[in-house]
Design an enzyme around this catalytic site. Sequence first.
Site, mmCIF file in Angstrom:
data_model
loop_
_atom_site.group_PDB
_atom_site.id
_atom_site.type_symbol
_atom_site.label_atom_id
_atom_site.label_comp_id
_atom_site.label_asym_id
_atom_site.label_seq_id
_atom_site.Cartn_x
_atom_site.Cartn_y
_atom_site.Cartn_z
ATOM 1 N N ASP A 102 0.810 -1.215 0.000
ATOM 2 C CA ASP A 102 0.000 0.000 0.000
ATOM 3 C C ASP A 102 0.846 1.269 0.000
ATOM 4 O OD1 ASP A 102 -2.032 -1.823 0.271
ATOM 5 O OD2 ASP A 102 -2.971 -0.833 1.994
ATOM 6 N N HIS A 247 3.688 -2.303 3.088
ATOM 7 C CA HIS A 247 3.736 -0.967 2.484
ATOM 8 C C HIS A 247 5.016 -0.796 1.671
ATOM 9 C CE1 HIS A 247 0.918 -0.627 5.834
ATOM 10 N NE2 HIS A 247 0.345 0.330 5.143
HETATM 11 ZN ZN ZN Z 1 -2.466 3.114 3.381
#
Ligand code: ZN
Length: 282
Positions: A102, A247
Amino acid sequence: MTKDQLLTRLLTRRSALLFGAAACGAAGTAGVLAAVTGDQPVRPAAPAAGPATHLAPKPSAYRLQPLTGYGPPAAAPARPHVRREPLLRMSGRGRSMVLTFDDGPDPRYTPDILDTLAEYDVRAMFFVCGEMAADNRELLARMADEGHVVGNHTWSHPLLTRLSRGRIRSEMERTCEVIEEAYGEPPVWFRAPYGAWNRAAFQLGAELGMEPLAWTVDTLDWATPGTRAIVGRVVNGAAPGVVVLSHDAGGDRTQSVRALRDYLPHLLDSGYHVTVPRRQYA
Ligand SMILES: [Zn+2]
């Protein structure tokens, strides 16, 4: 495994991907055809026949459509129904797992992650933010080239539950646009920042043709707990259908990059098929 076996496997997988894409296209086309048969007035020039004619339109009849002004968009995707909860895992796919990254793309980390995925011939999902994607379009193009799935993670990563419906729509729509431009296709998945969903997010996501996907295992890599801790969370959380959250942007993601190099071969050695979900599986 011999080289030939490996090649056969690769080709089979590539065919499966292509088949999936073709199936989506077919569904879109079916929707278009349904719209034509349902809404179009019968024109004198059209042959007097049933729906079968519409399934295989003659070129002349087809060419008339743009002139009438009734022509539906070329690719009208089927709209998902409005969910009340995001999807948390994959179902019915055997020993499969999904890796998601992400907040990117970030040129400092995303290329390393893509390199590792390529090294192991694995596809993953990237929930990108529009403002990051707009500055790193070449990374979205690379994701498309290498078979990864790009999802919508809003434009600027706000807490959606504090925004008006109009702001949420704008956050999602702008991101859909930049993804379609840089990746080549509009996204069919979205994920709310911080996992904070509300009714408007589900409704608008469905309107934009996207399914909401959350996650099963959170690596908490954003807190930089150490590469070993991230690896441990993935390996301990591994199970059929699990969706892993990591991430590739939003801070120093060196640990996330290193952890992937460690846990990915572990998962594959344990017999997991690391893959991406089909558009409609739930
Ligand atoms: Zn996020």
